[in-house]
Design an enzyme around this catalytic site. Structure first.
Site, PDB file in Angstrom:
ATOM      1  N   LYS A 164       0.856  -1.189   0.000  1.00 57.34           N
ATOM      2  CA  LYS A 164       0.000   0.000   0.000  1.00 57.34           C
ATOM      3  C   LYS A 164       0.889   1.234   0.000  1.00 57.34           C
ATOM      4  O   LYS A 164       1.790   1.360   0.836  1.00 57.34           O
ATOM      5  CB  LYS A 164      -0.902   0.015   1.237  1.00 57.34           C
ATOM      6  CG  LYS A 164      -1.912  -1.131   1.280  1.00 57.34           C
ATOM      7  CD  LYS A 164      -2.724  -1.117   2.565  1.00 57.34           C
ATOM      8  CE  LYS A 164      -3.609   0.094   2.658  1.00 57.34           C
ATOM      9  NZ  LYS A 164      -4.460   0.047   3.890  1.00 57.34           N
TER      10      LYS A 164
HETATM   11  O1  G3P Z   1      -6.588   1.781   5.325  1.00 59.69           O
HETATM   12  C1  G3P Z   1      -7.651   2.651   5.159  1.00 59.69           C
HETATM   13  C2  G3P Z   1      -8.689   2.481   6.205  1.00 59.69           C
HETATM   14  O2  G3P Z   1      -8.264   1.579   7.202  1.00 59.69           O
HETATM   15  C3  G3P Z   1      -9.050   3.800   6.865  1.00 59.69           C
HETATM   16  O3  G3P Z   1     -10.202   3.554   7.637  1.00 59.69           O
HETATM   17  O4  G3P Z   1     -11.784   3.986   9.512  1.00 59.69           O
HETATM   18  O5  G3P Z   1      -9.380   4.802   9.654  1.00 59.69           O
HETATM   19  O6  G3P Z   1     -10.998   5.905   8.074  1.00 59.69           O
HETATM   20  P1  G3P Z   1     -10.598   4.608   8.787  1.00 59.69           P
END
Ligand code: G3P
Length: 215
Positions: free
Chosen positions: A80
């Site tokens: 990533k």
């Molecule tokens: O890797 C992207 C994802 O985990 C982000 O999620 O809930 O931290 O916005 P969040």
């Protein structure tokens, strides 16, 4: 359709990837540190499934080094890489070296298109984080899906950052090839109270008639 769980919970990754048709799991530095895990504990989980781990370095050379270190641990790893100026350069270089790449922290259609041009296999728009900035994250992902279709781009959209199942389902309906969802939402997806209640009533009525909860 590819379903992923977005977690570094080793036990749940192994359990759910064995029990359900998950394509694999994704994680990010925040998730890994919150679970108090190491990359070494995660990178070789669920052989045969798809595993996504994020580079940490922010500079071009550092991202390359992180990606190469990750691939030395698992040869089918997907790295990533954030959509930053150095991130795009690293995607472009690493794709020529045959890496699996997910462009992450996508907030605009332009970033998704640039990532695809650099060779990313996946782009990860952050749906709920966009919504926090008054952008309709679902609409933006729908625009990405349309842009990729009109340009006949093979890069897949793996929508991420969800706070409810409505967002997840809406984007799968819109044509996102993949979603990665947090554990709590995945458990809500497989565990619907109304279904559970109806199933119990069926078994209760059967048992009352046949004195058994089985065929
Ligand atoms: O890797 C992207 C994802 O985990 C982000 O999620 O809930 O931290 O916005 P969040």
């Amino acid at each position: 359709m590819e379903l992923y769980i977005d977690t570094a919970n080793v036990e749940k990754i192994e359990q759910y990837c064995a029990q359900y048709p998950l394509a694999g799991f994704t994680c990010n530095p925040t998730i890994v540190t919150k679970e108090n895990r190491t990359v070494e504990e995660l990178v070789n989980l669920v052989p045969g499934k798809r595993v996504f781990v994020q580079a940490i370095a922010e500079d071009y050379e550092g991202i390359l080094a992180d990606a190469r270190k990750l691939r030395s641990m698992r040869d089918d790893i997907y790295v990533k890489i954030p959509c930053t100026p150095d991130g795009y350069r690293a995607m472009y270089t690493l794709k020529q070296e045959g890496f699996g790449i997910l462009a992450t922290a996508v907030y605009t259609v332009g970033q998704a298109l640039m990532s695809a041009a650099c060779g990313a296999d996946y782009v990860a728009p952050y749906v709920n984080r966009m919504s926090d900035t008054e952008v309709d994250g679902c609409e933006l992902v729908e625009d990405i899906v349309c842009a990729f279709a009109s340009q006949k781009i093979e890069t897949k959209v793996i929508a991420a950052s969800f706070k409810n199942l409505n967002q997840v389902v809406r984007l799968l309906v819109a044509g996102a090839e993949a979603v990665t969802i947090p554990l709590d939402l995945f458990e809500k997806l497989i565990n619907n109270k109304l279904t559970n209640d109806a199933t119990k009533v069926f078994a209760d009525q059967w048992e009352a008639h046949f004195n058994r909860r089985a065929i």
